[in-house]
Design a protein around this motif. Structure first.
Motif, mmCIF file in Angstrom:
data_model
loop_
_atom_site.group_PDB
_atom_site.id
_atom_site.type_symbol
_atom_site.label_atom_id
_atom_site.label_comp_id
_atom_site.label_asym_id
_atom_site.label_seq_id
_atom_site.Cartn_x
_atom_site.Cartn_y
_atom_site.Cartn_z
ATOM 1 N N ARG A 142 0.790 11.964 -1.394
ATOM 2 C CA ARG A 142 0.561 11.133 -0.226
ATOM 3 C C ARG A 142 -0.389 9.976 -0.573
ATOM 4 N NH1 ARG A 142 2.961 13.221 3.951
ATOM 5 N NH2 ARG A 142 3.365 15.461 4.060
ATOM 6 N N GLU A 143 -0.185 8.859 0.129
ATOM 7 C CA GLU A 143 -1.028 7.689 -0.051
ATOM 8 C C GLU A 143 -2.419 7.953 0.536
ATOM 9 O OE1 GLU A 143 -3.179 4.443 -0.251
ATOM 10 O OE2 GLU A 143 -1.408 4.832 -1.488
ATOM 11 N N TYR A 145 -5.247 6.055 1.077
ATOM 12 C CA TYR A 145 -5.848 5.192 2.097
ATOM 13 C C TYR A 145 -5.142 5.307 3.442
ATOM 14 C CZ TYR A 145 -8.762 3.068 -1.489
ATOM 15 O OH TYR A 145 -9.683 2.868 -2.482
ATOM 16 N N ASN A 146 -3.822 5.396 3.438
ATOM 17 C CA ASN A 146 -3.104 5.556 4.700
ATOM 18 C C ASN A 146 -3.533 6.823 5.416
ATOM 19 O OD1 ASN A 146 -1.734 3.238 4.125
ATOM 20 N ND2 ASN A 146 0.201 4.224 3.606
ATOM 21 N N THR A 147 -3.686 7.902 4.645
ATOM 22 C CA THR A 147 -4.099 9.172 5.236
ATOM 23 C C THR A 147 -5.483 9.055 5.855
ATOM 24 O OG1 THR A 147 -2.783 10.355 3.585
ATOM 25 C CG2 THR A 147 -4.441 11.635 4.772
ATOM 26 N N MET A 149 -6.926 6.329 6.986
ATOM 27 C CA MET A 149 -6.879 5.491 8.190
ATOM 28 C C MET A 149 -6.307 6.252 9.376
ATOM 29 S SD MET A 149 -5.965 1.612 6.903
ATOM 30 C CE MET A 149 -4.557 2.051 5.882
ATOM 31 N N MET A 150 -5.392 7.197 9.117
ATOM 32 C CA MET A 150 -4.828 8.011 10.196
ATOM 33 C C MET A 150 -5.888 8.884 10.846
ATOM 34 S SD MET A 150 -1.183 9.081 8.472
ATOM 35 C CE MET A 150 -0.782 10.278 9.740
ATOM 36 N N ASN A 183 7.485 4.993 -3.773
ATOM 37 C CA ASN A 183 6.643 4.899 -2.589
ATOM 38 C C ASN A 183 5.257 4.441 -3.035
ATOM 39 O OD1 ASN A 183 5.539 5.072 -0.058
ATOM 40 N ND2 ASN A 183 5.732 7.293 0.138
ATOM 41 N N ASN A 185 1.670 3.767 -4.001
ATOM 42 C CA ASN A 185 0.744 4.866 -3.898
ATOM 43 C C ASN A 185 -0.538 4.604 -4.679
ATOM 44 O OD1 ASN A 185 -0.247 7.725 -4.851
ATOM 45 N ND2 ASN A 185 1.054 8.088 -3.073
ATOM 46 N N ASN A 186 -1.649 4.427 -3.953
ATOM 47 C CA ASN A 186 -2.951 4.244 -4.591
ATOM 48 C C ASN A 186 -3.509 5.548 -5.153
ATOM 49 O OD1 ASN A 186 -3.897 1.331 -4.119
ATOM 50 N ND2 ASN A 186 -3.198 1.927 -2.081
#
Length: 315
Positions: A142-143, A145-147, A149-150, A183, A185-186
């Motif tokens: 899973r990414e 930073y996106n996680t 921010m969620m 996808n 991915n950082n």
């Protein structure tokens, strides 16, 4: 809301590039009419009250145009120059990928290695996630930073690179079979930087300086390991909402490996020169660096440019 990642505009133009092209560090004048068109494009940003940047154009491996414009720091009235160091953001990832390829060439790791060889605390999710999968954004992790921010977290908070491990430990299954789906991915690139540290026994920034930046003569390139680190002669990033005033934008604590490199267009021209005529690594390494590993990644390798709200595709 419109976010402006300012204080940096670096553009490279490559035409008729082939394996035989030679890097030339000399600058050449271009037609005056072309220079005038460039001036008209950067005019809104070329003033003492607007974040600016640096423009560099290369053709056939040679620098044909370069120009600094606007301000590097609005608070202290510091204008941009050709030697202003700027955060190159996710463009940093190719340097991390190069480090992995170089370490493989030196026999210190293999791109087919399971990431759990280096971080056994990561869960076994049924499929082997290799270093190559991390490099190519096809790992299924899973990414990061996106996680974050969620959860409502401000990703500019003091989030450290090791924090990515506990997050991935909570992942119960991969988002896709490794190698099958691209996808962005950082998470993977943060792990890769930590792999470099594991196999070399050196801090990521020190190893990169000694083994990549210095050999290529990139004297103005440095990795910022945390946002409090002072980078002398660097630009400040900015953002603004709609018509509001500019606000300072901070770097991300956890980004080393996925981002965090400060450089100049002159240094990046040397980096591009090494792609064209490798002095560090060799042609096989460059080919490995630039070859997609899955069919979906091949389909998705394209550059989207937004020009006056018009979308232009380069494929």
């Amino acid at each position: 809301m419109k976010t402006i990642l300012s204080a940096l505009l670096i553009v490279f133009l490559f035409t008729n590039i082939s394996g035989s092209a030679q890097y030339n560090s000399s600058s050449y004048e271009i037609d005056a009419s072309v220079a005038e068109k460039v001036d008209s494009l950067i005019k809104p940003y070329n003033n003492p009250v607007t974040p600016g940047g640096v423009l560099l154009v290369m053709r056939d491996g040679a620098i044909v145009f370069e120009k600094a414009f606007g301000m590097a720091n609005l608070q202290h009235d510091v204008p941009f120059t050709l030697n202003t160091k700027s955060n190159i953001g996710s463009t940093s990832k190719q340097f991390t990928a190069f480090a992995i390829a170089l370490l493989q060439q030196r026999g210190l790791l293999d791109s087919s290695d399971d990431i759990r060889k280096y971080f056994p605390e990561l869960p076994d999710l049924g499929d082997t996630v290799t270093l190559a999968h991390l490099v190519s954004h096809t790992s299924g992790y899973r990414e990061f930073y996106n996680t974050m921010m969620m959860t409502g977290m401000d990703i500019s908070d003091k989030l450290q690179r090791p924090d990515v491990i506990p997050l991935l430990q909570r992942q119960t299954e991969l988002q896709n079979a490794p190698g099958e789906v691209w996808n962005y991915n950082n998470s993977g690139y943060i792990l890769l930087a930590m792999v470099v540290e594991k196999v070399t026994g050196e801090p990521f920034d020190s190893w990169m300086k000694e083994n990549i930046f210095e050999p290529l003569g990139m004297k103005n390139t440095i990795i910022r390991m945390n946002p409090r680190q002072v980078i002398r002669g660097s630009a400040q990033g900015y953002r603004k909402k709609d018509m509001e005033a500019y606000e300072e934008s901070t770097d991300l604590y956890a980004s080393a490996g996925a981002g965090g490199i400060y450089s100049t267009t002159g240094d990046l021209a040397k980096w591009i020169g090494n792609y064209l005529d490798p002095a560090l690594g060799d042609k096989s390494l460059i080919e490995k660096m630039t070859t997609p590993i899955c069919s979906e990644q091949r389909r998705k390798i394209e550059l989207w440019l937004w020009i006056d709200n018009r979308q232009v595709e380069w494929s």
